[in-house]
Design a protein around this motif. Structure first.
Motif, short mmCIF file in Angstrom:
data_model
loop_
_atom_site.label_atom_id
_atom_site.label_comp_id
_atom_site.label_asym_id
_atom_site.label_seq_id
_atom_site.Cartn_x
_atom_site.Cartn_y
_atom_site.Cartn_z
N VAL A 1 4.75 12.93 9.25
CA VAL A 1 5.46 11.85 9.93
C VAL A 1 6.96 12.15 9.82
O VAL A 1 7.43 12.49 8.74
CB VAL A 1 5.16 10.49 9.24
CG1 VAL A 1 5.80 9.34 10.00
CG2 VAL A 1 3.66 10.27 9.10
N LYS B 1 9.76 3.76 1.93
CA LYS B 1 8.64 3.95 1.01
C LYS B 1 9.12 4.44 -0.35
O LYS B 1 10.04 5.25 -0.43
CB LYS B 1 7.66 4.99 1.58
CG LYS B 1 6.85 4.46 2.75
CD LYS B 1 6.02 5.56 3.38
CE LYS B 1 4.65 5.68 2.76
NZ LYS B 1 3.74 6.50 3.63
N GLY C 1 5.15 5.45 -5.09
CA GLY C 1 4.29 4.32 -4.74
C GLY C 1 2.80 4.64 -4.77
O GLY C 1 2.39 5.79 -4.75
N GLY C 2 2.00 3.58 -4.83
CA GLY C 2 0.55 3.73 -4.80
C GLY C 2 -0.10 2.36 -4.68
O GLY C 2 0.57 1.34 -4.87
N GLY D 1 -0.86 0.77 -2.16
CA GLY D 1 -0.28 -0.02 -1.08
C GLY D 1 1.02 -0.72 -1.46
O GLY D 1 1.59 -1.47 -0.66
N MET E 1 6.32 -0.57 -0.11
CA MET E 1 6.59 -0.20 1.28
C MET E 1 7.24 -1.35 2.02
O MET E 1 6.81 -2.48 1.88
CB MET E 1 5.25 0.10 1.98
CG MET E 1 4.98 1.54 2.21
SD MET E 1 3.37 1.75 2.94
CE MET E 1 2.37 1.78 1.50
N GLU F 1 10.29 6.86 6.58
CA GLU F 1 9.28 7.49 7.40
C GLU F 1 9.23 6.72 8.71
O GLU F 1 9.38 5.49 8.71
CB GLU F 1 7.92 7.35 6.70
CG GLU F 1 7.10 8.62 6.69
CD GLU F 1 5.89 8.51 5.77
OE1 GLU F 1 5.12 7.54 5.91
OE2 GLU F 1 5.73 9.38 4.91
N LYS F 2 9.01 7.42 9.80
CA LYS F 2 8.84 6.69 11.06
C LYS F 2 7.62 5.80 10.91
O LYS F 2 6.60 6.19 10.34
CB LYS F 2 8.64 7.67 12.22
CG LYS F 2 8.54 6.93 13.55
CD LYS F 2 8.56 7.88 14.73
CE LYS F 2 8.36 7.12 16.04
NZ LYS F 2 9.38 6.07 16.25
N TYR F 3 7.75 4.57 11.43
CA TYR F 3 6.62 3.66 11.37
C TYR F 3 5.71 3.97 12.55
O TYR F 3 6.08 3.81 13.70
CB TYR F 3 7.13 2.21 11.44
CG TYR F 3 6.03 1.19 11.38
CD1 TYR F 3 5.41 0.89 10.18
CD2 TYR F 3 5.61 0.52 12.54
CE1 TYR F 3 4.40 -0.05 10.12
CE2 TYR F 3 4.60 -0.42 12.49
CZ TYR F 3 4.00 -0.69 11.28
OH TYR F 3 2.99 -1.62 11.21
N PRO G 1 -1.74 3.43 13.83
CA PRO G 1 -2.45 4.60 13.30
C PRO G 1 -3.81 4.25 12.71
O PRO G 1 -4.06 3.12 12.31
CB PRO G 1 -1.52 5.07 12.18
CG PRO G 1 -0.91 3.81 11.66
CD PRO G 1 -0.83 2.85 12.83
N HIS H 1 -6.11 5.33 9.44
CA HIS H 1 -5.99 6.01 8.15
C HIS H 1 -7.26 6.84 7.99
O HIS H 1 -8.35 6.30 7.86
CB HIS H 1 -5.85 5.00 7.02
CG HIS H 1 -5.88 5.63 5.65
ND1 HIS H 1 -4.83 5.58 4.77
CD2 HIS H 1 -6.84 6.35 5.03
CE1 HIS H 1 -5.15 6.24 3.67
NE2 HIS H 1 -6.38 6.70 3.79
N LEU I 1 0.03 12.29 4.85
CA LEU I 1 0.63 11.13 4.21
C LEU I 1 0.87 11.38 2.73
O LEU I 1 1.98 11.29 2.22
CB LEU I 1 -0.32 9.94 4.39
CG LEU I 1 0.21 8.53 4.45
CD1 LEU I 1 1.35 8.40 5.45
CD2 LEU I 1 -0.93 7.58 4.82
N THR J 1 -5.05 0.52 11.63
CA THR J 1 -4.70 -0.14 10.35
C THR J 1 -4.27 -1.61 10.54
O THR J 1 -4.08 -2.32 9.57
CB THR J 1 -3.57 0.61 9.62
OG1 THR J 1 -2.46 0.73 10.51
CG2 THR J 1 -4.02 1.99 9.18
P1 ADP Z 1 -0.17 4.41 -1.06
O1 ADP Z 1 0.31 5.43 -2.03
O2 ADP Z 1 0.25 3.04 -1.41
O3 ADP Z 1 -1.63 4.55 -0.79
P2 ADP Z 1 0.25 5.58 1.59
O4 ADP Z 1 1.40 6.44 1.97
O5 ADP Z 1 -1.05 6.28 1.39
O6 ADP Z 1 0.63 4.75 0.29
O7 ADP Z 1 0.07 4.45 2.69
C1 ADP Z 1 -0.84 3.38 2.55
C2 ADP Z 1 -1.05 2.73 3.92
O8 ADP Z 1 0.18 2.24 4.46
C3 ADP Z 1 -1.61 3.63 4.99
O9 ADP Z 1 -3.00 3.73 4.93
C4 ADP Z 1 -1.12 2.95 6.25
O10 ADP Z 1 -1.93 1.83 6.56
C5 ADP Z 1 0.25 2.45 5.87
N1 ADP Z 1 1.31 3.42 6.19
C6 ADP Z 1 1.84 4.35 5.36
N2 ADP Z 1 2.78 5.09 5.99
C7 ADP Z 1 2.84 4.64 7.25
C8 ADP Z 1 3.64 4.99 8.41
N3 ADP Z 1 4.55 5.96 8.37
N4 ADP Z 1 3.43 4.30 9.55
C9 ADP Z 1 2.52 3.30 9.60
N5 ADP Z 1 1.76 2.92 8.56
C10 ADP Z 1 1.91 3.56 7.39
#
Ligand code: ADP
Ligand code: ADP
Ligand code: MG
Length: 478
Positions: free
Chosen positions: A130, A157, A161-162, A164, A167, A199-201, A205, A207, A286, A437
């Protein structure tokens, strides 16, 4: 490996011990004050107390856990997911204590534990990512420049992080500076590291993640994908394998990309590489989760492999006994995370005693369970009670099985995600595979909830009226 300590609790501790038992390996449980009577304690061959209920004083007490392991002649530690599973400091301590951690090296964890570090490591493999800032944001002026270039909205972000957490979506340039500062504060207090990036939103998307297995002899394979787009608070509730939308070509290409991500950090063990997939089936890397994932059973169903068994064998230094060409997808599997949460009330934890608790069983139904009837759901930990997993001949069959299994699941005393699961299984977008998502915020709306629960609430109103009138009669005619 003759004796393994499972440094975890709840359903995942029980699930790991089940495989250990099949493999003839003794299991050692640890437990906090709140878990004295927990299922994982009863299931283990031996159990040791690690401290008061808060996890910082029990399940995260690294030195005590290692001390218990050493004292009891443990030769392997399985960290499960959450808690210490992705903690390189713990991994290092276990490594130097002479005990084998069932998982990757501290070094791999360190690289993939930081989302920025991970992106850096995979860059040489040409894996699509991304668009965003390549490094942690150090000044907001540069961040703004990059945000303008990639276009709003953007996500701020936390690199560490983890689950969820950490963000923030920013829709407009005027909010960026404040949101970055808030994100830094949040990341510092939640993860102890304030590093954040942009990160671009991605607008809508899916997952999709790939399960990989890597042994100590240079063999790294992909075990196909899992679709995990049904999320609340960026955290998964329903997962399935395989994805309803990937083509065989993209399945191969995303699988090979995942293998390269694992290679980029010399990965060993079971791991998951997460991607976002857009409408045109373009995929973007990701992050990598360097542990067993909650939703690993759907992969076990479709591949016929036991991932915990594979983890243990890899940790013992055994080579994988199959090649990529040997792996085939068999049928379709769906998992519902059964959380003690109230979907009616924004998925808030619903913590109480389990007045009634009966789990379903049957052909193609698997429940990884961590709790029993009469128990109190502890407030100190993740409120997931169990994973309900079904395996069908195809996706429709799996959906039907899931509906049946939800109907057979009986929980009283707390709210759970079961009704919500039924809602998902009946939703046309889920059935068609045409969802992303945003499925939950888009579809789990007030009117939908009302429609679903109208029947139940009308019934409740009738019962209340009946009781009321009976009581009234008692008063009038003693
Ligand atoms: P975590 O470490 O909290 O699991 P992730 O990077 O895996 O973080 O992202 C968790 C969720 O957040 C993804 O499954 C998605 O739904 C959303 N997300 C993360 N990055 C993006 C993005 N750039 N654009 C849109 N949604 C995102
Ligand atoms: P998965 O990534 O396996 O699909 P989750 O993202 O829901 O599942 O995380 C699994 C477990 O680990 C949950 O209990 C979650 O609360 C916990 N977890 C994951 N990452 C973190 C973190 N960085 N800090 C605290 N808890 C975490
Ligand atoms: Mg993730």
């Amino acid at each position: 490996m003759k004796k393994v300590l499972v440094a975890n609790r709840g359903e995942i501790a029980v699930r790991i011990m089940k495989t250990l038992r099949i493999m003839g390996i003794k299991s050692v449980a640890i437990y906090s004050e709140a878990d004295k009577n927990a299922l994982h304690v009863k299931y283990a061959d031996e159990a040791h107390y690690v401290g008061p209920a808060p996890s910082a004083q029990s399940y995260l007490n690294q030195d005590l856990i290692i001390e218990i392991a050493k004292k009891n002649n443990v030769d392997g530690i399985h960290p499960g997911y959450g808690f210490l599973s992705e903690n390189p400091v713990f991994a290092k301590k276990v490594e130097s204590s002479g005990i084998k951690l069932i998982g990757p090296s501290a070094k791999s964890m360190e690289i993939m534990g930081s989302k920025l570090g991970a992106k850096d490591a995979v860059r040489k493999f040409n894996i699509p990512m991304v668009p965003g800032t390549p490094d942690a944001i150090s000044d907001t002026a540069t961040a703004l420049e990059i945000a303008e270039k990639i276009g709003f909205p953007v996500l701020v972000k936390a690199s560490a992080g983890g689950g969820g957490k950490g963000m923030r979506t920013v829709y407009d340039a005027s909010e960026l500076k404040d949101q970055i500062q808030l994100a830094i504060n949040e990341a510092t207090s939640a993860f102890g590291v304030g590093s954040v990036f942009l990160e671009k939103y991605i607008a809508s998307p899916k997952h999709i993640e790939v399960q990989i297995l890597a042994d100590q002899h240079g063999n790294t394979l992909y075990l196909f994908e899992r679709e995990c787009s049904v999320q609340r608070r960026h955290q998964k509730v329903v997962e399935e394998a395989p994805s309803a939308v990937l083509t065989p070509e993209i399945r191969k290409s995303i699988g090979e990309a995942a293998v390269n991500v694992a290679r980029s950090c010399n990965y060993e063990g079971a791991g998951t590489v997460e991607f976002l997939v857009d409408n045109n089936l373009n995929y973007y890397f990701l992050e990598m989760n360097t542990r067993l994932q909650v939703e690993h059973p759907v992969t076990e169903c479709i591949t016929g492999l036991d991932l915990v068994e594979q983890q243990v064998k890899i940790a013992r230094g055994e080579p994988l006994t199959f090649r990529q060409e040997d792996l085939k997808i068999n049928g379709h599997a769906i998992e519902l995370r059964v959380y003690a949460e109230d979907p009616e009330d924004n998925f808030m934890p619903s913590i109480n005693q389990l007045a009634r608790y009966k789990i379903p069983s049957g052909n193609g139904i698997r429940v990884d369970n961590g709790i029993e009837e009469g128990m109190q759901v502890p407030i100190h930990y993740d409120p997931m009670l169990a994973k309900l997993v079904v395996h069908g001949t195809d996706r429709n069959d799996a959906i039907e099985k899931m509906k049946y299994a939800i109907g057979q699941y009986d929980i009283e005393g707390i709210a759970s995600t079961l009704n919500f699961g039924a809602f998902v299984m009946n939703h046309p977008d889920f059935i068609s595979g045409n969802f992303d998502t945003h499925f939950v915020p888009k579809n789990w709306t007030h009117t939908e909830k009302e429609r679903l629960f109208k029947h139940e609430s009308t019934l409740a109103a009738h019962i209340a009226r009946y009781i009321f009138e009976k009581e009234e009669k008692k008063l009038i005619v003693p």
